[in-house]
Design a protein around this motif. Structure first.
Motif, PDB file in Angstrom:
ATOM      1  N   TYR A  21       0.826  -1.209   0.000  1.00 25.12           N
ATOM      2  CA  TYR A  21       0.000   0.000   0.000  1.00 25.12           C
ATOM      3  C   TYR A  21       0.859   1.258   0.000  1.00 25.12           C
ATOM      4  O   TYR A  21       0.520   2.248  -0.658  1.00 25.12           O
ATOM      5  N   TYR A  23       3.792   1.513  -1.330  1.00 21.99           N
ATOM      6  CA  TYR A  23       4.278   1.624  -2.710  1.00 21.99           C
ATOM      7  C   TYR A  23       3.207   2.258  -3.595  1.00 21.99           C
ATOM      8  O   TYR A  23       3.503   3.153  -4.413  1.00 21.99           O
ATOM      9  N   ALA A  24       1.958   1.828  -3.424  1.00 25.12           N
ATOM     10  CA  ALA A  24       0.863   2.389  -4.220  1.00 25.12           C
ATOM     11  C   ALA A  24       0.650   3.867  -3.899  1.00 25.12           C
ATOM     12  O   ALA A  24       0.366   4.673  -4.795  1.00 25.12           O
ATOM     13  N   GLN A  27       3.240   5.800  -5.712  1.00 27.04           N
ATOM     14  CA  GLN A  27       2.895   5.882  -7.130  1.00 27.04           C
ATOM     15  C   GLN A  27       1.811   6.931  -7.364  1.00 27.04           C
ATOM     16  O   GLN A  27       1.834   7.667  -8.360  1.00 27.04           O
ATOM     17  N   THR A  28       0.856   6.999  -6.446  1.00 24.24           N
ATOM     18  CA  THR A  28      -0.213   7.990  -6.553  1.00 24.24           C
ATOM     19  C   THR A  28       0.347   9.401  -6.375  1.00 24.24           C
ATOM     20  O   THR A  28      -0.050  10.336  -7.076  1.00 24.24           O
ATOM     21  N   LEU A  55      -7.302   4.322  -2.348  1.00 25.35           N
ATOM     22  CA  LEU A  55      -6.265   3.523  -1.705  1.00 25.35           C
ATOM     23  C   LEU A  55      -6.471   3.422  -0.192  1.00 25.35           C
ATOM     24  O   LEU A  55      -6.541   2.316   0.370  1.00 25.35           O
ATOM     25  N   SER A  91      -1.245  -0.177  -9.381  1.00 26.26           N
ATOM     26  CA  SER A  91      -0.163   0.772  -9.119  1.00 26.26           C
ATOM     27  C   SER A  91       0.637   1.108 -10.365  1.00 26.26           C
ATOM     28  O   SER A  91       1.104   2.234 -10.537  1.00 26.26           O
TER      29      SER A  91
END
Length: 339
Positions: A21, A23-24, A27-28, A55, A91
């Motif tokens: 999460y 990491y996501a 990315q966001t 997320l 992601s």
């Protein structure tokens, strides 16, 4: 109601789940890293907000499930791994061109929603106590609405699909707050609530890992070519933010909250995550000659304001001796906004 809450252990599989999460989230955050004419486009902020809310909301619903019903069983671990696969798929599409990658970004989140729904359905069928069924039932509406709205939005033209997804996300983001009254009634009648120490630890660990992403973001200031007094000042900013959060969570928070639903603490972390993302991006802009300095500083102070507001919103959960007067809270937020 006055007895101490037994601290539910945070399993290593939960921490592994959290890493994906974070990491996501990074990315966001990349959505607002792109500068156009010295600033970030308003559309990028909108995409960032929608992506981040999806997320965090997905993570919160899974965390609440694990907190109340989850065990470190093979079944629950498999469900978490399935969600992690969906999340990794999404992601990779977050930071691309949303008009082209929107379906690839949104469909996996629909899959996560339905996976969570299946978990709640299985728990509902296995539960013998009526109060547990009453606690679970609202999530049928929340996850069904979100899963369907995200699935439908993926097959619509981009701007229409984005509107449907945004409406579905905002609605299901607010629904837990609307169910707070009924949840409190169940907690008071059955003397069972969320395991507050477990929730506080999960949230704090996710925030700490997010700080780790911020450290990675400022590492360029400590290269041989870039090292200066500004590098030290930037590091002091990051460590001060970290210490403010730790002082609240580790020292001021009263973890013995037997009647709490946890919704207030969950909602207060949205501005914390958004604020940390803004601070991370603004600090990276300070070393970018293409960025407008006024915009970079404005983004930094907005991030600091949101982060501080999120921390101060924990006041109802603080120990009696550490509950700030409301006037002091307004003074703190006002002094940040006037800088």
């Amino acid at each position: 109601m006055s007895s101490l809450i037994k601290h539910k252990k945070v399993e290593l599989t939960e921490l592994f789940y959290d890493l994906v999460y974070v990491y996501a989230i990074s990315q966001t955050t990349a959505l607002i890293h792109h500068i156009h004419h010295g600033i970030v486009a308003a559309s990028s902020f909108f995409y960032f907000f929608i992506g981040l809310v999806i997320l965090i909301n997905s993570w919160m619903v899974q965390t609440v499930y694990t907190n109340r019903f989850g065990k470190n069983s093979i079944r629950n671990i498999v469900f978490m791994f399935i969600q992690m696969v969906f999340l990794l798929m999404s992601s990779k599409a977050i930071s691309g061109d949303w008009s082209e990658n929107f379906a690839h970004f949104i469909l996996p989140f629909s899959g996560i929603s339905f996976t969570l729904l299946i978990q709640y359905i299985m728990e509902y069928q296995a539960s013998q106590e009526s109060y547990k069924k009453d606690m679970i039932r609202p999530y049928f509406y929340i996850l069904s609405i979100r899963g369907l709205s995200l699935a439908v939005s993926a097959f619509l033209p981009f701007y229409l699909g984005l509107t449907v997804a945004a409406l579905g996300v905002v609605l299901t983001w607010l629904l837990p707050g609307l169910f707070t009254h009924s949840q409190k009634r169940i907690v008071q009648e059955e003397e069972t609530g969320i395991n507050f120490p477990h929730l506080a630890e999960r949230l704090s660990l996710l925030v700490i890992i997010t700080f780790g992403e911020m450290i990675i973001g400022i590492a360029d200031y400590f290269s041989v070519e870039s090292l200066s007094w500004a590098s030290l000042l930037i590091f002091i900013i990051v460590t001060n933010l970290f210490m403010v959060y730790i002082a609240e969570i580790d020292h001021m928070l009263d973890e013995n909250q037997p009647g709490a639903t946890g919704n207030g603490m969950i909602y207060s972390h949205y501005p914390i995550f958004i604020g940390l993302s803004f601070v991370t991006v603004s600090l990276s802009f300070l070393g970018n000659h293409e960025a407008n300095n006024y915009f970079a500083f404005s983004l930094f102070y907005l991030g600091a304001f949101l982060f501080t507001a999120g921390v101060l919103l924990h006041k109802p959960y603080n120990k009696e001796s550490h509950r700030f007067p409301t006037a002091l809270i307004f003074y703190q937020l006002s002094s940040i906004s006037m800088l």
